[in-house]
Every structure is written in structure tokens, then in C-alpha cells.
Enzyme design. Structure first.
Site, mmCIF file in Angstrom:
data_model
loop_
_atom_site.group_PDB
_atom_site.id
_atom_site.type_symbol
_atom_site.label_atom_id
_atom_site.label_comp_id
_atom_site.label_asym_id
_atom_site.label_seq_id
_atom_site.Cartn_x
_atom_site.Cartn_y
_atom_site.Cartn_z
ATOM 1 N N TYR A 31 -47.522 -46.580 -48.152
ATOM 2 C CA TYR A 31 -48.798 -47.176 -48.582
ATOM 3 C C TYR A 31 -48.590 -48.477 -49.356
ATOM 4 C CZ TYR A 31 -51.264 -43.262 -46.621
ATOM 5 O OH TYR A 31 -51.771 -42.355 -45.721
ATOM 6 N N ARG A 42 -48.689 -50.935 -46.630
ATOM 7 C CA ARG A 42 -50.081 -51.143 -46.174
ATOM 8 C C ARG A 42 -50.815 -52.033 -47.180
ATOM 9 N NH1 ARG A 42 -47.932 -48.518 -42.921
ATOM 10 N NH2 ARG A 42 -47.926 -50.608 -42.063
ATOM 11 N N GLN A 69 -64.538 -46.260 -42.569
ATOM 12 C CA GLN A 69 -63.360 -45.388 -42.588
ATOM 13 C C GLN A 69 -62.155 -46.179 -43.067
ATOM 14 O OE1 GLN A 69 -63.110 -42.811 -38.823
ATOM 15 N NE2 GLN A 69 -64.760 -44.217 -38.359
ATOM 16 N N ASN A 70 -62.344 -47.478 -43.258
ATOM 17 C CA ASN A 70 -61.211 -48.333 -43.610
ATOM 18 C C ASN A 70 -60.855 -48.220 -45.084
ATOM 19 O OD1 ASN A 70 -61.385 -49.120 -41.002
ATOM 20 N ND2 ASN A 70 -62.274 -51.134 -41.414
ATOM 21 N N ASP A 123 -59.021 -50.699 -46.412
ATOM 22 C CA ASP A 123 -58.867 -52.074 -46.912
ATOM 23 C C ASP A 123 -60.122 -52.505 -47.671
ATOM 24 O OD1 ASP A 123 -60.827 -53.518 -45.183
ATOM 25 O OD2 ASP A 123 -59.485 -52.970 -43.540
ATOM 26 N N HIS A 159 -62.601 -42.736 -46.444
ATOM 27 C CA HIS A 159 -61.201 -42.295 -46.471
ATOM 28 C C HIS A 159 -60.397 -42.896 -47.615
ATOM 29 C CE1 HIS A 159 -61.546 -41.286 -41.896
ATOM 30 N NE2 HIS A 159 -62.082 -40.366 -42.662
ATOM 31 N N THR A 166 -64.492 -48.350 -34.306
ATOM 32 C CA THR A 166 -63.911 -47.017 -34.508
ATOM 33 C C THR A 166 -63.849 -46.276 -33.179
ATOM 34 O OG1 THR A 166 -64.190 -44.829 -35.516
ATOM 35 C CG2 THR A 166 -66.188 -46.155 -35.328
ATOM 36 N N SER A 167 -62.720 -45.599 -32.946
ATOM 37 C CA SER A 167 -62.545 -44.867 -31.688
ATOM 38 C C SER A 167 -63.303 -43.542 -31.713
ATOM 39 C CB SER A 167 -61.055 -44.608 -31.451
ATOM 40 O OG SER A 167 -60.551 -43.777 -32.479
HETATM 41 P P1 OAD Z 1 -58.784 -46.294 -34.372
HETATM 42 O O1 OAD Z 1 -57.491 -47.034 -34.347
HETATM 43 O O2 OAD Z 1 -58.805 -44.887 -33.928
HETATM 44 O O3 OAD Z 1 -59.843 -47.057 -33.454
HETATM 45 C C1 OAD Z 1 -60.002 -48.455 -33.539
HETATM 46 C C2 OAD Z 1 -61.105 -48.870 -32.597
HETATM 47 O O4 OAD Z 1 -61.272 -50.276 -32.768
HETATM 48 C C3 OAD Z 1 -60.819 -48.623 -31.118
HETATM 49 O O5 OAD Z 1 -61.949 -48.022 -30.499
HETATM 50 C C4 OAD Z 1 -60.568 -50.012 -30.566
HETATM 51 O O6 OAD Z 1 -61.031 -50.154 -29.223
HETATM 52 C C5 OAD Z 1 -61.426 -50.858 -31.495
HETATM 53 N N1 OAD Z 1 -61.023 -52.265 -31.621
HETATM 54 C C6 OAD Z 1 -59.809 -52.831 -31.444
HETATM 55 N N2 OAD Z 1 -59.848 -54.159 -31.684
HETATM 56 C C7 OAD Z 1 -61.152 -54.438 -32.011
HETATM 57 C C8 OAD Z 1 -61.855 -55.628 -32.370
HETATM 58 N N3 OAD Z 1 -61.248 -56.811 -32.457
HETATM 59 N N4 OAD Z 1 -63.178 -55.532 -32.651
HETATM 60 C C9 OAD Z 1 -63.816 -54.332 -32.577
HETATM 61 N N5 OAD Z 1 -63.212 -53.183 -32.244
HETATM 62 C C10 OAD Z 1 -61.894 -53.234 -31.972
HETATM 63 O O7 OAD Z 1 -59.386 -46.474 -35.845
HETATM 64 P P2 OAD Z 1 -60.501 -45.618 -36.601
HETATM 65 O O8 OAD Z 1 -61.497 -45.067 -35.652
HETATM 66 O O9 OAD Z 1 -60.979 -46.438 -37.728
HETATM 67 O O10 OAD Z 1 -57.934 -42.080 -41.299
HETATM 68 O O11 OAD Z 1 -59.623 -44.442 -37.177
HETATM 69 C C11 OAD Z 1 -60.245 -43.451 -37.919
HETATM 70 C C12 OAD Z 1 -59.299 -42.859 -38.920
HETATM 71 O O12 OAD Z 1 -58.104 -42.441 -38.274
HETATM 72 C C13 OAD Z 1 -58.806 -43.818 -39.961
HETATM 73 O O13 OAD Z 1 -59.729 -44.014 -41.015
HETATM 74 C C14 OAD Z 1 -57.571 -43.166 -40.459
HETATM 75 C C15 OAD Z 1 -56.982 -42.697 -39.150
HETATM 76 O O14 OAD Z 1 -56.241 -41.571 -39.208
HETATM 77 C C16 OAD Z 1 -57.129 -41.699 -42.307
HETATM 78 O O15 OAD Z 1 -56.056 -42.241 -42.547
HETATM 79 C C17 OAD Z 1 -57.649 -40.546 -43.086
#
Ligand code: OAD
Length: 231
Positions: free
Chosen positions: A56, A59, A89-90, A92, A107, A174-175
Site C-alpha cells: 500500500y 499504491r 470504490q476507489n 485514491d 473501500h 467499474t467492472s
Molecule cells: P475493475 O478493474 O474491476 O474494473 C475497471 C473498469 O474500468 C472495467 O470495466 C474497465 O473496462 C473500465 N475502464 C478501463 N479504462 C477505463 C477508462 N479510461 N474509462 C472508463 N472506464 C474504464 O475495477 P473496480 O470495478 O473499481 O476493491 O474494482 C472494484 C474493486 O475491486 C476495487 O474497489 C477493489 C478491487 O478489489 C478492494 O480493494 C476492496
């Protein structure tokens, strides 16, 4: 101008991708050299605190060097036209530095630390690292202020309460893989327009409008549209 309309934004790692911060599930995902359970779980912390702290610290350094992008800034500008709540969920602080006012970090926050045994003791760090030996007043080692896998999400109810009140819901970067965060969409009221901005396919419920663009393009585009429609 429709200042009373409530805009709720659910953001994830993708909104910060164009600021140079890696997403979690992309090809070269953030966990690359580590197993998630080693660096983001209470068990990992018990096994090797030094490893978790260093992960971290790294990060944190990357976040502090990153700058908000057009998407963060455009969301801040929307506050002149709407009541905007961001549920992210970020970990940062780019929404904050981009100028947004109401940000709920589901988170946790990388710029903060908490007591490992006293979760109510939370401090804003004034240094880049959390060293071993840095303790809370009750004597427990300080750890990153992050919600790990297997831990409760303390702000989930607050987040759901915001989504329930949304007039417009925007999902960005977010995915929708991680629960309970992904389930927040289900709290959107009946008839609430939902717009998702993501360059890739994601699992979206029926009726959601998918703007298949990167955040830095999609958010300013949507912002202009919303302002036009509601002014
Ligand atoms: P993910 O990495 O799972 O998903 C990121 C999403 O962003 C994907 O759907 C990509 O297609 C999309 N993406 C990529 N580049 C992009 C751009 N330039 N503009 C818009 N979208 C873009 O990340 P999260 O869904 O945030 O939790 O992950 C959720 C959680 O999983 C995080 O908060 C973290 C992780 O484990 C913890 O650490 C507790």
C-alpha cells in the site's frame, strides 16, 4: 437551472485509469505480482504485515503522483447544476483533488491509516508510508484505511441511502464484479435513468444506457448533455 436534481455517481478504478493508475481486472491488473489474499485480506495481514504495508505504500506513492483527469473535473463542474453525490470504490483521492465536494469512499482511502485493532482511530497521513511500529493510542499497529476482502463495508448503508434518492444514476469505470458495491445499482428508484460509461462490456441490468467511451471523453459528453436537458 435544475439545482435540486440529485445526481449520484458510482465510480470505480476506470475513472482513474487515464490518470495513470492501474485498474484491478485489466490485462496488467494492479495485483500483478501479488495474490489478492496476500495483500488485501485480514489473513494476509496476519501472515505478513510488512508485505501488506509495503504494497500500500507503493499504491500511495503512485496516487500522490497522479493528477485528476477530465472526468474527475467534469464531475466537479456538474455541482453548479445539480446536487452531486459520488460513491466511489476507489481508494485514491482524485475526486477530491478534482474538486468534488460529496464523496463517499466505500473501500477506504489510501491517504489515511487506522489502528489495526481500533477501526475508529483514523488519521490523515502526512507521510508516504506506514512504517512497522507506527501505533494507534491503544497500542495496535497502524494499517491502511482500506476495506479488505472478507471485511464488512461500513459505509454501504449510507451509500444505498444516496442511491435510493437519485434522480439520475451514473456508473463509470467499474467492472461491477465486486459485491456488495455492484449491488448498489439495485437501489436506484423506479424510473431513474441509469447511464454507464465504460469502454468495455460490463454486466448491466436491462434499461441501462451504455455509453461505450473512456471516462475522460464520456463524462464531459454526458455532463454537457445533462446540463442541456435540465437547464
Ligand atoms: P475493475 O478493474 O474491476 O474494473 C475497471 C473498469 O474500468 C472495467 O470495466 C474497465 O473496462 C473500465 N475502464 C478501463 N479504462 C477505463 C477508462 N479510461 N474509462 C472508463 N472506464 C474504464 O475495477 P473496480 O470495478 O473499481 O476493491 O474494482 C472494484 C474493486 O475491486 C476495487 O474497489 C477493489 C478491487 O478489489 C478492494 O480493494 C476492496
Amino acid at each position: 437551472m435544475d439545482k435540486q436534481k440529485k445526481l449520484v455517481i458510482l465510480s470505480g478504478a476506470g475513472i482513474s485509469a487515464e490518470s495513470g493508475l492501474k485498474t484491478f481486472r485489466g490485462g496488467d491488473g494492479l495485483w500483478e505480482d501479488h495474490r489478492i489474499e496476500d495483500v488485501a485480506s485480514p489473513e494476509g495481514w496476519q501472515r505478513d504485515r510488512e508485505l501488506v504495508l509495503r504494497f500500500y505504500d507503493e499504491r500511495r506513492k503512485q496516487v500522490l503522483q497522479a493528477q485528476p483527469n477530465e472526468a474527475h473535473r467534469a464531475l466537479a463542474e456538474l455541482e453548479s447544476h445539480f446536487h452531486v453525490d459520488i460513491v466511489t470504490q476507489n481508494i485514491d483521492d482524485l475526486h477530491e483533488r478534482g474538486g468534488s465536494s460529496n464523496i463517499l469512499h466505500l473501500h477506504g482511502e489510501i491517504v489515511k491509516a487506522r489502528g489495526s485493532l481500533d477501526e475508529s482511530y483514523v488519521i490523515l497521513l502526512d507521510q508516504e508510508t506506514i512504517p512497522l511500529g507506527m501505533k494507534c493510542p491503544k497500542g495496535s499497529q497502524m494499517r491502511p484505511y482500506i476495506v479488505w476482502f472478507g471485511e464488512a463495508v461500513p459505509l454501504l448503508e449510507n451509500a444505498a441511502r444516496l442511491v435510493i434518492q437519485a434522480d439520475i444514476l451514473v456508473i463509470v469505470g467499474t467492472s461491477l464484479n465486486v459485491y456488495p458495491a455492484a449491488g448498489l445499482i439495485d437501489f436506484a428508484p423506479e424510473g431513474c435513468p441509469i447511464i454507464a460509461i465504460d469502454p468495455n462490456d460490463i454486466p448491466l441490468p436491462q434499461g441501462v444506457t451504455h455509453l461505450k467511451k473512456k471516462a475522460s471523453e464520456g463524462i464531459p459528453l454526458l455532463a454537457r448533455q445533462l446540463i442541456e436537458d435540465h437547464s
